[in-house]
Motif scaffolding. Structure first.
Motif, PDB file in Angstrom:
ATOM      1  N   TYR A 199       0.833  -1.198   0.000  1.00  0.00           N
ATOM      2  CA  TYR A 199       0.000   0.000   0.000  1.00  0.00           C
ATOM      3  C   TYR A 199       0.876   1.259   0.000  1.00  0.00           C
ATOM      4  CZ  TYR A 199      -3.427   3.499   1.321  1.00  0.00           C
ATOM      5  OH  TYR A 199      -4.222   4.609   1.333  1.00  0.00           O
ATOM      6  N   TRP A 200       0.588   2.190  -0.908  1.00  0.00           N
ATOM      7  CA  TRP A 200       1.300   3.478  -1.016  1.00  0.00           C
ATOM      8  C   TRP A 200       0.593   4.466  -0.093  1.00  0.00           C
ATOM      9  CZ3 TRP A 200       4.299   5.498  -5.640  1.00  0.00           C
ATOM     10  CH2 TRP A 200       4.487   6.878  -5.596  1.00  0.00           C
ATOM     11  N   ILE A 201       1.234   4.845   0.997  1.00  0.00           N
ATOM     12  CA  ILE A 201       0.693   5.878   1.886  1.00  0.00           C
ATOM     13  C   ILE A 201       1.008   7.220   1.238  1.00  0.00           C
ATOM     14  CG2 ILE A 201       0.852   6.956   4.168  1.00  0.00           C
ATOM     15  CD1 ILE A 201       1.710   4.182   5.244  1.00  0.00           C
ATOM     16  N   THR A 202      -0.038   7.957   0.874  1.00  0.00           N
ATOM     17  CA  THR A 202       0.170   9.233   0.181  1.00  0.00           C
ATOM     18  C   THR A 202       0.372  10.369   1.182  1.00  0.00           C
ATOM     19  OG1 THR A 202      -2.171   9.766   0.194  1.00  0.00           O
ATOM     20  CG2 THR A 202      -1.373   8.469  -1.673  1.00  0.00           C
ATOM     21  N   VAL A 203       0.809  11.485   0.666  1.00  0.00           N
ATOM     22  CA  VAL A 203       0.962  12.654   1.535  1.00  0.00           C
ATOM     23  C   VAL A 203      -0.398  13.051   2.110  1.00  0.00           C
ATOM     24  CG1 VAL A 203       0.763  14.347  -0.364  1.00  0.00           C
ATOM     25  CG2 VAL A 203       2.006  14.948   1.727  1.00  0.00           C
ATOM     26  N   ASP A 204      -1.454  12.827   1.339  1.00  0.00           N
ATOM     27  CA  ASP A 204      -2.785  13.141   1.866  1.00  0.00           C
ATOM     28  C   ASP A 204      -3.178  12.188   2.985  1.00  0.00           C
ATOM     29  OD1 ASP A 204      -3.142  15.357   0.249  1.00  0.00           O
ATOM     30  OD2 ASP A 204      -3.986  14.149  -1.398  1.00  0.00           O
ATOM     31  N   ASP A 205      -2.789  10.941   2.857  1.00  0.00           N
ATOM     32  CA  ASP A 205      -3.036  10.007   3.959  1.00  0.00           C
ATOM     33  C   ASP A 205      -2.411  10.541   5.247  1.00  0.00           C
ATOM     34  OD1 ASP A 205      -4.412   8.176   2.360  1.00  0.00           O
ATOM     35  OD2 ASP A 205      -2.659   6.897   2.026  1.00  0.00           O
ATOM     36  N   LEU A 206      -1.188  11.030   5.146  1.00  0.00           N
ATOM     37  CA  LEU A 206      -0.502  11.556   6.343  1.00  0.00           C
ATOM     38  C   LEU A 206      -1.259  12.771   6.897  1.00  0.00           C
ATOM     39  CD1 LEU A 206       3.263  11.336   5.241  1.00  0.00           C
ATOM     40  CD2 LEU A 206       1.952   9.687   6.592  1.00  0.00           C
ATOM     41  N   LYS A 207      -1.565  13.706   6.016  1.00  0.00           N
ATOM     42  CA  LYS A 207      -2.243  14.934   6.467  1.00  0.00           C
ATOM     43  C   LYS A 207      -3.633  14.633   7.033  1.00  0.00           C
ATOM     44  CE  LYS A 207       0.013  18.089   3.168  1.00  0.00           C
ATOM     45  NZ  LYS A 207      -0.188  18.837   1.914  1.00  0.00           N
TER      46      LYS A 207
END
Lengths: 364, 364, 364, 364
Positions: A209-217
């Motif tokens: 799974y690619w954790i995106t920058v939006d996932d982090l935010k």
């Protein structure tokens, strides 16, 4: 590639089916290779000239600096971080170290070995009798790879063009004094947990799974915690529990096959945000923090012009002088929804140690 | 023995002559063997029945407890200790670890060895040319005795009658789960530095100097710092610098002869005070914290009926479930007159580790 | 010194009293320090110009040679040595290797550690039930100092003026390819046992006994065996059994105090004879083969102008490119009066190994 | 499976094309999986009752025996083997040991590490000046997995039903005294080289090539050498050179991908012949001697009712008390067409060593 995508979809579906509450995502998730493809023409951060020298943070704290982003943390920030201690609760985030601790040096069995000295003598005179003026003593040795269990990657771990971060010389078997564990001295900072597995409703996140920058935010937002400059970010993928998953035959799996699949991790689209926020260190409960580790068989990474290494490792360690902490145990923090805390890493000051096993401490 | 006493007086005199300001003592100092003799008929603390079980703190936190005195530290005490962080200044107290680090396993050369992996490949295609899509990586191994450099003694280090503290089984080469480094988890406490060397005006204190309970109390008073229940006490003897002293011929001394003399240390008259104050751990900048280590040749200890072991080790580790931290680097704290601070030990969680090298962190 | 002499006489007397048959000597033995004094003005062999280059055998087999005296052994000599195999009896001369094997790195406990891998899984499905299609496997690691137990000293062990034998560069932590165990390849030769302990009627020879060149020659004569050019000589002192002697209190002595006394050994008066006879290697059942090891406290060697090192080590290893084998187990050969044999050393080809534990094989 | 067969045919063809003289075979070679299938219903040798006890050679030399088939070698056989020494030529068959030595613990980098002690002092007073009364010394440590490079598998390596050969207890991390390297003591025998690669005209034999019992017999015949009872057989596959083969991109391949393919090896159809001939030990220049190691991905072995382990390992080590020697360097013997010789293995007597690196010596 088609079959890989199919497998990924299947896994996501499975993950969604297994995980409990509202799966906020799944359907919306773009496939990792599409995300990778999208960044194919982006310039790698380390190819952009730095403000203070030839690369990212090179020269920012002088030519002799060995601590990189740790210099960004001011005494005021430390006092503020200590101010987060309100409950007096302490979390040791290091895995226990033994011969079969989580690691990614497959399938070597060489994790940590503690050899107890054969004391050679028992001061007992007769079986069951003891000499009140004496006692027994024991001691031990440890032999360990420095990148097993919970560990900190130091600057010497990743280098390019025969130079470490800040133009320091590469490591040698003897006499290394740059980029090693001894140069780190300590890390005391504000720590923030981002429980992406919880936010995404998949615990663990699916393989690869690619954790995106939006996932982090979005995770931060959902947790009601602010990411601040100079933070240490700890990303929870839920992958830790995979180490002990049984094999296909339902028996204990000494090869840890499930754990050693491509792990979920932070994708390279997050790098510019992490740079802007002056993130000092990033850690996770998986083997390499970042996406596509281990590399899927037959896959060629496409971001940054098809860069073949691990982009976060190169940007954090070589370009920015920041740190990566791998194989953390974040489950207790997550259970308590402890999202900000005083974070302390007290590494063994191994001279020449390229990486060092650590037991980071969160206090709140 | 006459000659030993003479030597001691000479050393004291020398120490007084070398040390800078008002030597408050010297003449008044009773000789160590008189102090030792005086305690010859005192009962050893570990022979007195405990309040909760057969010995000192056995049973105090239940039969299964593995952390001993660390249980004494409440969340409130941790919050208060964190409140000492006012300047945002951090002190790593661990020695750098390398092949010739301070230790007391004479004259073995086996301290810490960091072996850097022979990476085996250089991704450089031509000398001076580099492939922009690749980078180099390195890693290392560590082989270390667990009682070299700055280290924590765990419960398995000292035992009697084939039992550890709290009636736990003795360590074995495999499968040890009691009294090891993994059982410690973490130590977060209020730390207090007692710079006895400064107080006494002898830096270092002379070889074999007996630090009395009054020395400890008076140092605290002179420093205007209060010793509180649940504290970790760090005692500075000034002995650390002896490691690098040249030999009799003025050349570098690989045998570290001066360091390996009988060191100044805390005498057993302090044990009852340390027990009353519920001291969780005691550390020092010498090899064993306590007096008469290494034992002077030909000397027989007299306190506690001529007990032949190290009394503080037995009382702290076996009887009270308290901790000992050895070979600390206390010089920076002393220079800043930093006498109280948040104190964090984050030991590697070595399963089966009898003792563990540490890099304790003081924050204030 | 007077007291040392007295002690020596006492020991000789004791030795004579304890040993069984005709004590041929004792009274006649000159004291070791008189023998040492007598050689005070003799030039050290390594200060005399060599025939082929600046020192002893430097240049004798070319500038690139790494095997030294092993080149002296011709195929014919090997065929002849194999011809000594008449009974088909084999003697392994290496000590068993474990954590408390005989060694001279006092009082370190770090001998050999064999760490068995924690297999991590048992293929047994139910206790007492087994899967006939499977089996269990195990493996181990070894961590060892290379100069413990029975071991071969290689050229890198002793050097002068930053050069090894034959002007080779000194060892480094990585990349060593000269003077190491890998350069030895093998040793196949005629072996001769000289049972000096038996000849002298003292088994063991007393502490610090100087084995003279005449002792060697006379032992050979008494054994009716000829010392030939190119031989490997094995000298038996009887010291091996001292390792397990109890301490002064009659209990097992983990410090091996008796073994670690100054050992009997071959004196430097034998060096010119050993050179004339082109002895390829010398071995013994003690810690350093030669006399005055460990050095008596307070004693200053006098032979060769007061040379402070071990003269046989310098002459054999640095000057002549010959070999020294220490801590052999010669008791079975002695019992069988096996005085000549085919002798095989098959060292692990450790690249960078300065010395290597070995299990030499005698076949006759 | 179809694709595997195709690959095999392709490899054989390639091998035939690359190899020089008359390719005697290829077309005639039955595919390995057909050979495997053919033996699917054969009973495994270790399921047949033994003559002296419950299994093969259990009990043959008494219940306490620890050396197994080494007992088969009589003094007369040793004298005869020594009689093969006619040219005085010696071949060390062990690989040099370093951090990247051939091994099969993929892709761990932990082979052998030799750590040179930091001597800590240089007796030189001024740069370029030396003290004639002194010299320098160095020493080293070795840390090694016991199954890397050229090594001997001991009885503890493979076991079933919690018993080793001869009903001995399984190995433990401490106190092992059965089935370990120390129990082997020595191996002195007639050695026979079977250069199957040469005989087959494919050097190396193709990946996964099944060496049949006829290949062994025919090679011996072609070499004009007789296989005798009690021999040690060394089988040359030519695979050794694969270790250093470059990767697909033509660069040095630190992962040793080609070497780590399924290797050619001796098939289980040879087991009954090897048993009849009372073969004491079998060795080869590959990683496991036997066929189908490492197991091809997705392949299930079929011989002996689908036994999932390595049949030769179980028959030799567990059933017959015979030995396996892996990763030998047989190229020099092959070049000299040296087909019979005196063969000496002098293992380090590691107590608890499950397997031991060795440097076997052939003399002829």
């Amino acid at each position: 590639m088609a079959s890989l995508k199919a497998a990924f979809v299947a896994l996501v579906t499975l993950g969604a089916a297994l995980s409990s509450p509202a799966p906020r995502l799944a359907m919306a998730q773009v496939s990792p290779d599409q995300l990778d493809e999208k960044m194919a023409n982006d310039p790698a951060p380390w190819t952009v000239p730095g403000k203070w020298g030839p690369r990212g943070n090179w020269g920012r704290w002088g030519e002799q600096d060995k601590r990189g982003m740790l210099n960004f943390i001011t005494p005021e920030m430390i006092v503020q971080a200590a101010g987060l201690v309100k409950q007096g609760k302490v979390y040791p985030l290091g895995e226990e170290m033994h011969g079969d601790l989580p690691r990614f040096i497959t399938p070597s069995r060489f994790g940590v070995q503690v050899v107890i000295e054969n004391d050679g003598y028992d001061r007992v005179t007769q079986p069951g009798q003891f000499d009140p003026k004496r006692n027994q003593g024991a001691a031990s040795y440890t032999i360990m790879h420095n990148h097993v269990g919970t560990h900190l990657d130091t600057f010497a771990h990743i280098y390019r063009e025969n130079s470490l971060f800040n133009n320091m010389p590469p490591p040698r078997p003897a006499g290394t004094v740059h980029g090693d564990a001894a140069s780190v001295k300590f890390m005391v900072a504000r720590g923030v947990l981002l429980d992406v597995a919880k936010y995404k409703g998949m615990d663990p996140l699916p393989s690869n799974y690619w954790i995106t920058v939006d996932d982090l935010k979005n995770t931060a937002k959902a947790q009601n915690v602010e990411i601040k400059k100079g933070d240490v970010l700890l990303v929870r993928t839920g992958w830790r529990k995979m180490w002990d998953q049984p094999g296909a035959d339902g028996r204990a799996d000494p090869a840890h096959t499930k754990y050693l699949q491509p792990e979920p991790g932070v994708g390279p689209d997050a790098l510019s945000f992490l740079n802007e926020m002056e993130i000092v260190a990033i850690g996770a409960d998986n083997a390499a923090v970042e996406w596509n580790f281990p590399l899927q068989p037959g896959y060629t990474r496409r971001a940054f012009g098809g860069f073949q290494g691990l982009p976060m490792h190169v940007d954090f360690i070589w370009n920015r002088g920041a740190y990566i902490i791998e194989i953390l145990n974040l489950d207790d923090l997550a259970k308590d929804q402890a999202y900000e805390f005083l974070f302390v890493v007290a590494p063994l000051l191994l001279r020449g140690g390229i990486g060092v096993p650590v037991n980071p401490i969160a206090i709140r």
